[in-house]
Design a protein around this motif. Sequence first.
Motif, PDB file in Angstrom:
ATOM      1  N   PRO A   6       0.800  -1.228   0.000  1.00 56.83           N
ATOM      2  CA  PRO A   6       0.000   0.000   0.000  1.00 56.83           C
ATOM      3  C   PRO A   6       0.825   1.266   0.000  1.00 56.83           C
ATOM      4  O   PRO A   6       0.313   2.346  -0.285  1.00 56.83           O
ATOM      5  CB  PRO A   6      -0.836  -0.131   1.281  1.00 56.83           C
ATOM      6  N   THR A   7       2.114   1.149   0.331  1.00 56.46           N
ATOM      7  CA  THR A   7       2.994   2.318   0.311  1.00 56.46           C
ATOM      8  C   THR A   7       3.904   2.334  -0.911  1.00 56.46           C
ATOM      9  O   THR A   7       4.828   3.137  -0.983  1.00 56.46           O
ATOM     10  CB  THR A   7       3.851   2.373   1.585  1.00 56.46           C
ATOM     11  N   ALA A   8       3.658   1.443  -1.883  1.00 52.81           N
ATOM     12  CA  ALA A   8       4.492   1.393  -3.084  1.00 52.81           C
ATOM     13  C   ALA A   8       4.154   2.576  -3.984  1.00 52.81           C
ATOM     14  O   ALA A   8       2.990   2.855  -4.257  1.00 52.81           O
ATOM     15  CB  ALA A   8       4.269   0.072  -3.825  1.00 52.81           C
ATOM     16  N   VAL A   9       5.190   3.242  -4.466  1.00 54.13           N
ATOM     17  CA  VAL A   9       5.012   4.467  -5.244  1.00 54.13           C
ATOM     18  C   VAL A   9       5.549   4.276  -6.656  1.00 54.13           C
ATOM     19  O   VAL A   9       6.669   3.804  -6.844  1.00 54.13           O
ATOM     20  CB  VAL A   9       5.736   5.659  -4.589  1.00 54.13           C
ATOM     21  N   CYS A  10       4.734   4.663  -7.639  1.00 53.44           N
ATOM     22  CA  CYS A  10       5.195   4.741  -9.022  1.00 53.44           C
ATOM     23  C   CYS A  10       5.602   6.179  -9.308  1.00 53.44           C
ATOM     24  O   CYS A  10       4.808   7.105  -9.112  1.00 53.44           O
ATOM     25  CB  CYS A  10       4.087   4.331  -9.994  1.00 53.44           C
ATOM     26  N   ILE A  11       6.825   6.377  -9.766  1.00 54.38           N
ATOM     27  CA  ILE A  11       7.317   7.700 -10.133  1.00 54.38           C
ATOM     28  C   ILE A  11       7.155   7.866 -11.636  1.00 54.38           C
ATOM     29  O   ILE A  11       7.692   7.077 -12.419  1.00 54.38           O
ATOM     30  CB  ILE A  11       8.795   7.890  -9.741  1.00 54.38           C
ATOM     31  N   ILE A  12       6.426   8.896 -12.035  1.00 54.00           N
ATOM     32  CA  ILE A  12       6.144   9.156 -13.442  1.00 54.00           C
ATOM     33  C   ILE A  12       7.004  10.316 -13.925  1.00 54.00           C
ATOM     34  O   ILE A  12       6.972  11.411 -13.340  1.00 54.00           O
ATOM     35  CB  ILE A  12       4.655   9.474 -13.652  1.00 54.00           C
ATOM     36  N   PRO A  33      13.728   3.821  -1.342  1.00 54.10           N
ATOM     37  CA  PRO A  33      13.271   2.442  -1.093  1.00 54.10           C
ATOM     38  C   PRO A  33      11.783   2.239  -1.356  1.00 54.10           C
ATOM     39  O   PRO A  33      11.352   1.125  -1.693  1.00 54.10           O
ATOM     40  CB  PRO A  33      13.595   2.224   0.387  1.00 54.10           C
ATOM     41  N   GLU A  34      10.986   3.289  -1.234  1.00 54.24           N
ATOM     42  CA  GLU A  34       9.540   3.165  -1.417  1.00 54.24           C
ATOM     43  C   GLU A  34       9.132   3.149  -2.896  1.00 54.24           C
ATOM     44  O   GLU A  34       7.963   2.924  -3.214  1.00 54.24           O
ATOM     45  CB  GLU A  34       8.830   4.322  -0.708  1.00 54.24           C
ATOM     46  N   THR A  35      10.080   3.420  -3.788  1.00 53.49           N
ATOM     47  CA  THR A  35       9.780   3.433  -5.219  1.00 53.49           C
ATOM     48  C   THR A  35       9.628   2.003  -5.732  1.00 53.49           C
ATOM     49  O   THR A  35      10.572   1.214  -5.687  1.00 53.49           O
ATOM     50  CB  THR A  35      10.895   4.143  -6.009  1.00 53.49           C
ATOM     51  N   SER A  36       8.445   1.671  -6.222  1.00 50.28           N
ATOM     52  CA  SER A  36       8.198   0.343  -6.784  1.00 50.28           C
ATOM     53  C   SER A  36       8.315   0.338  -8.297  1.00 50.28           C
ATOM     54  O   SER A  36       8.583  -0.704  -8.904  1.00 50.28           O
ATOM     55  CB  SER A  36       6.809  -0.154  -6.373  1.00 50.28           C
ATOM     56  N   GLU A  37       8.077   1.498  -8.913  1.00 47.01           N
ATOM     57  CA  GLU A  37       8.158   1.625 -10.371  1.00 47.01           C
ATOM     58  C   GLU A  37       8.639   3.032 -10.722  1.00 47.01           C
ATOM     59  O   GLU A  37       8.291   4.000 -10.028  1.00 47.01           O
ATOM     60  CB  GLU A  37       6.792   1.463 -11.031  1.00 47.01           C
ATOM     61  N   VAL A  38       9.400   3.125 -11.793  1.00 43.35           N
ATOM     62  CA  VAL A  38       9.694   4.405 -12.426  1.00 43.35           C
ATOM     63  C   VAL A  38       9.295   4.254 -13.890  1.00 43.35           C
ATOM     64  O   VAL A  38       9.834   3.407 -14.606  1.00 43.35           O
ATOM     65  CB  VAL A  38      11.170   4.800 -12.324  1.00 43.35           C
ATOM     66  N   VAL A  39       8.304   5.033 -14.310  1.00 45.31           N
ATOM     67  CA  VAL A  39       7.844   4.982 -15.696  1.00 45.31           C
ATOM     68  C   VAL A  39       8.248   6.271 -16.393  1.00 45.31           C
ATOM     69  O   VAL A  39       7.783   7.357 -16.025  1.00 45.31           O
ATOM     70  CB  VAL A  39       6.319   4.795 -15.780  1.00 45.31           C
ATOM     71  N   VAL A  40       9.142   6.153 -17.365  1.00 47.09           N
ATOM     72  CA  VAL A  40       9.600   7.294 -18.151  1.00 47.09           C
ATOM     73  C   VAL A  40       8.914   7.240 -19.510  1.00 47.09           C
ATOM     74  O   VAL A  40       8.948   6.216 -20.190  1.00 47.09           O
ATOM     75  CB  VAL A  40      11.132   7.263 -18.345  1.00 47.09           C
ATOM     76  N   ILE A  84      -0.260   2.199 -17.546  1.00 44.43           N
ATOM     77  CA  ILE A  84       0.578   0.999 -17.615  1.00 44.43           C
ATOM     78  C   ILE A  84       1.247   0.685 -16.286  1.00 44.43           C
ATOM     79  O   ILE A  84       1.976  -0.301 -16.174  1.00 44.43           O
ATOM     80  CB  ILE A  84       1.650   1.119 -18.718  1.00 44.43           C
ATOM     81  N   SER A  85       1.001   1.507 -15.272  1.00 41.40           N
ATOM     82  CA  SER A  85       1.609   1.282 -13.964  1.00 41.40           C
ATOM     83  C   SER A  85       0.664   0.485 -13.076  1.00 41.40           C
ATOM     84  O   SER A  85      -0.525   0.349 -13.369  1.00 41.40           O
ATOM     85  CB  SER A  85       1.968   2.611 -13.292  1.00 41.40           C
ATOM     86  N   GLN A  86       1.205  -0.034 -11.966  1.00 38.91           N
ATOM     87  CA  GLN A  86       0.433  -0.891 -11.071  1.00 38.91           C
ATOM     88  C   GLN A  86       0.339  -0.363  -9.640  1.00 38.91           C
ATOM     89  O   GLN A  86      -0.519  -0.790  -8.881  1.00 38.91           O
ATOM     90  CB  GLN A  86       1.071  -2.298 -11.021  1.00 38.91           C
ATOM     91  N   SER A  87       1.195   0.536  -9.262  1.00 45.33           N
ATOM     92  CA  SER A  87       1.328   0.925  -7.857  1.00 45.33           C
ATOM     93  C   SER A  87       0.122   1.710  -7.360  1.00 45.33           C
ATOM     94  O   SER A  87      -0.508   2.455  -8.129  1.00 45.33           O
ATOM     95  CB  SER A  87       2.598   1.758  -7.664  1.00 45.33           C
ATOM     96  N   ARG A 103      12.894  11.590   0.624  1.00 51.70           N
ATOM     97  CA  ARG A 103      11.676  12.354   0.343  1.00 51.70           C
ATOM     98  C   ARG A 103      10.417  11.516   0.542  1.00 51.70           C
ATOM     99  O   ARG A 103       9.476  11.929   1.229  1.00 51.70           O
ATOM    100  CB  ARG A 103      11.699  12.890  -1.083  1.00 51.70           C
ATOM    101  N   LEU A 104      10.366  10.349  -0.063  1.00 51.84           N
ATOM    102  CA  LEU A 104       9.147   9.545   0.006  1.00 51.84           C
ATOM    103  C   LEU A 104       8.867   9.074   1.424  1.00 51.84           C
ATOM    104  O   LEU A 104       7.710   9.045   1.871  1.00 51.84           O
ATOM    105  CB  LEU A 104       9.242   8.353  -0.952  1.00 51.84           C
ATOM    106  N   ARG A 105       9.901   8.701   2.150  1.00 51.72           N
ATOM    107  CA  ARG A 105       9.717   8.273   3.540  1.00 51.72           C
ATOM    108  C   ARG A 105       9.074   9.386   4.359  1.00 51.72           C
ATOM    109  O   ARG A 105       8.146   9.138   5.151  1.00 51.72           O
ATOM    110  CB  ARG A 105      11.065   7.880   4.140  1.00 51.72           C
TER     111      ARG A 105
END
Length: 334
Positions: A6-12, A33-40, A84-87, A103-105
Amino acid sequence: MTAAAPTAVCIIIAAKNAADTIARAITSALSEPETSEVVVVDDGSTDETAAVASAADDGTGRLTVVRFEANRGPSATRNYAISISQSPLLALLDADDFFLPGRLRQLLSEDGWDLIADNIAFIDAERAATAVAEVKQFTPSPRLIDLAGFVEGNISRHGARRGEIGFLKPIMRRAFLDEHGLRYDETLRLGEDYNLYARALAKGARYKVIKSCGYAALVRGNSLSGRHRTIDLKCLYEADRAMLAEARLGAAAEAALRRHERHVRDRYELRHFLDLKNQDGFRSAIGYALKHPGALPAIVSGILADKSERLRRPRSPAPVALGGTGEIRYLLQE
């Protein structure tokens, strides 16, 4: 597929011709550490943005790079990244900016929000490599902002120091966006962030802001964020009008939104007048003004304000070139 935490973050990251900065942006996102996806999403770049982005992969499988052959604009690129992201959590990072460590923490330690944003440090591009250690440590001082306050915070006033809070880069709960059918308005190439956050607030979003600074924004004289077309202003004030027509707003929020619509419309009228003057001559511009007397106050006051503004030193913390002074400016002041 295993459900995301629930704390997983997708960075767009929407990018265009950002080959010189995209690697730093991606590295800063993957370092959290909280970044689960980076979508560029490379939005029709003519340089090596996509290749440089792919080379920044850290081998954890969290990076996805997509390339559009033709430019579609920031709203379309971000909407595609969301699709296309899941987080469960979504966050934006501009391609020439970067996260400060932790930052995310810091943001995720807060509760009671649908959107949450922190302070922004504006840093000269030449100082980016060394300025991180110099960013001030602010007490978080969390507060919720409502629609009226948010809209008012996006209305600039000549000679007044402001912090345009539409520049803030919140983490957003996907569930809230999905529940209310919210995505970026793809007709907008200016103010698309402001518009999405305003519509979210109109739907009852809890938007929390903290003063802790975890986002570094590079300031360059040729930044794309400082350039827009005249038609973009027209689309933005029309989006305000659409909100006023569709949403049930309280008196304060409606009044603020009307002021913002008028503010943007006045900017449009001035820009349109100057465009006519430059393209077709002064007579054509005057002809337009005489046929549209309602635009005259905006045109006259805008010209006078622009002339007087040149005599004053910029006072806003918004993205303007810092002149190589090394000064760090903050969107949210102490």
